[in-house]
Motif scaffolding. Structure first.
Motif, PDB file in Angstrom:
ATOM      1  N   LEU A 138       0.827  -1.213   0.000  1.00 18.95           N
ATOM      2  CA  LEU A 138       0.000   0.000   0.000  1.00 18.95           C
ATOM      3  C   LEU A 138       0.857   1.257   0.000  1.00 18.95           C
ATOM      4  O   LEU A 138       0.551   2.225  -0.706  1.00 18.95           O
ATOM      5  N   ALA A 139       1.927   1.247   0.773  1.00 17.35           N
ATOM      6  CA  ALA A 139       2.810   2.410   0.823  1.00 17.35           C
ATOM      7  C   ALA A 139       3.449   2.663  -0.542  1.00 17.35           C
ATOM      8  O   ALA A 139       3.512   3.809  -1.007  1.00 17.35           O
ATOM      9  N   PHE A 140       3.917   1.600  -1.196  1.00 15.81           N
ATOM     10  CA  PHE A 140       4.492   1.757  -2.537  1.00 15.81           C
ATOM     11  C   PHE A 140       3.437   2.238  -3.531  1.00 15.81           C
ATOM     12  O   PHE A 140       3.708   3.091  -4.386  1.00 15.81           O
ATOM     13  N   PHE A 141       2.240   1.706  -3.431  1.00 17.56           N
ATOM     14  CA  PHE A 141       1.167   2.100  -4.333  1.00 17.56           C
ATOM     15  C   PHE A 141       0.821   3.585  -4.159  1.00 17.56           C
ATOM     16  O   PHE A 141       0.720   4.324  -5.138  1.00 17.56           O
ATOM     17  N   PHE A 142       0.650   4.020  -2.917  1.00 18.91           N
ATOM     18  CA  PHE A 142       0.342   5.432  -2.655  1.00 18.91           C
ATOM     19  C   PHE A 142       1.478   6.330  -3.137  1.00 18.91           C
ATOM     20  O   PHE A 142       1.238   7.411  -3.697  1.00 18.91           O
ATOM     21  N   SER A 143       2.711   5.896  -2.933  1.00 16.12           N
ATOM     22  CA  SER A 143       3.855   6.685  -3.402  1.00 16.12           C
ATOM     23  C   SER A 143       3.854   6.802  -4.921  1.00 16.12           C
ATOM     24  O   SER A 143       4.084   7.879  -5.477  1.00 16.12           O
ATOM     25  N   PHE A 144       3.598   5.697  -5.602  1.00 19.66           N
ATOM     26  CA  PHE A 144       3.601   5.719  -7.061  1.00 19.66           C
ATOM     27  C   PHE A 144       2.476   6.604  -7.604  1.00 19.66           C
ATOM     28  O   PHE A 144       2.685   7.378  -8.536  1.00 19.66           O
ATOM     29  N   ILE A 156      -2.712  -0.438 -16.183  1.00 15.98           N
ATOM     30  CA  ILE A 156      -2.944  -1.890 -16.153  1.00 15.98           C
ATOM     31  C   ILE A 156      -1.721  -2.593 -15.554  1.00 15.98           C
ATOM     32  O   ILE A 156      -1.860  -3.494 -14.716  1.00 15.98           O
ATOM     33  N   ILE A 157      -0.540  -2.177 -15.949  1.00 13.39           N
ATOM     34  CA  ILE A 157       0.682  -2.750 -15.389  1.00 13.39           C
ATOM     35  C   ILE A 157       0.784  -2.439 -13.907  1.00 13.39           C
ATOM     36  O   ILE A 157       1.163  -3.303 -13.103  1.00 13.39           O
ATOM     37  N   LEU A 158       0.435  -1.224 -13.532  1.00 17.50           N
ATOM     38  CA  LEU A 158       0.489  -0.833 -12.117  1.00 17.50           C
ATOM     39  C   LEU A 158      -0.457  -1.677 -11.269  1.00 17.50           C
ATOM     40  O   LEU A 158      -0.065  -2.181 -10.209  1.00 17.50           O
ATOM     41  N   VAL A 159      -1.682  -1.863 -11.719  1.00 14.80           N
ATOM     42  CA  VAL A 159      -2.657  -2.654 -10.959  1.00 14.80           C
ATOM     43  C   VAL A 159      -2.227  -4.117 -10.898  1.00 14.80           C
ATOM     44  O   VAL A 159      -2.331  -4.763  -9.843  1.00 14.80           O
ATOM     45  N   ALA A 160      -1.711  -4.665 -11.994  1.00 22.03           N
ATOM     46  CA  ALA A 160      -1.239  -6.050 -11.994  1.00 22.03           C
ATOM     47  C   ALA A 160      -0.049  -6.222 -11.045  1.00 22.03           C
ATOM     48  O   ALA A 160       0.012  -7.199 -10.284  1.00 22.03           O
ATOM     49  N   LEU A 161       0.871  -5.288 -11.066  1.00 20.20           N
ATOM     50  CA  LEU A 161       2.021  -5.346 -10.166  1.00 20.20           C
ATOM     51  C   LEU A 161       1.588  -5.218  -8.710  1.00 20.20           C
ATOM     52  O   LEU A 161       2.100  -5.928  -7.837  1.00 20.20           O
ATOM     53  N   PHE A 162       0.647  -4.333  -8.439  1.00 21.90           N
ATOM     54  CA  PHE A 162       0.124  -4.149  -7.091  1.00 21.90           C
ATOM     55  C   PHE A 162      -0.562  -5.427  -6.605  1.00 21.90           C
ATOM     56  O   PHE A 162      -0.335  -5.867  -5.470  1.00 21.90           O
TER      57      PHE A 162
END
Length: 110
Positions: free
Chosen positions: A5-11, A93-99
């Motif tokens: 979650l922290a990486f996702f919010f940062s990105f 799409i890549i971001l959501v798949a990676l997350f």
């Protein structure tokens, strides 16, 4: 799950700041176009994302290490976005798949 979650919010925060830049020539479509047309919203999204990511890192690692980790992650993500976005290597799409992959791995490990 907190690290993901922290990486996702940062990105998301870094991407929102990148979307509102005027100096960079990049293809604006979808969410990037919407954020570039509404700079105050993009700034708000980036501030909220940075604060949430910082709070998560501080909660996980303590004050000093959490803030240092936040700065390091932001430097890495900013460099990645500036390098990879003009080459069209980053998409939502890549971001959501990676997350989703990161959350799955994190839940399996813990």
């Amino acid at each position: 799950m907190m690290y993901s979650l922290a990486f996702f919010f940062s990105f998301v925060a870094v991407w929102a700041l990148y979307a509102q830049t005027k100096r960079v020539e990049h293809t604006k479509k979808g969410l990037t176009l919407y954020l570039s047309e509404h700079p105050k919203l993009a700034l708000g999204v980036s501030i909220v994302g940075l604060v949430l990511a910082s709070m998560l890192f501080v909660k996980l690692k303590g004050l000093a290490i959490g803030l240092i980790a936040t700065l390091i992650i932001l430097a890495i993500l900013t460099s990645m976005v500036v390098i990879l976005a003009p080459m069209k290597r980053i998409s939502w799409i890549i971001l959501v798949a990676l997350f989703a992959f990161c959350i799955t791995i994190e839940l399996i490990i813990t």
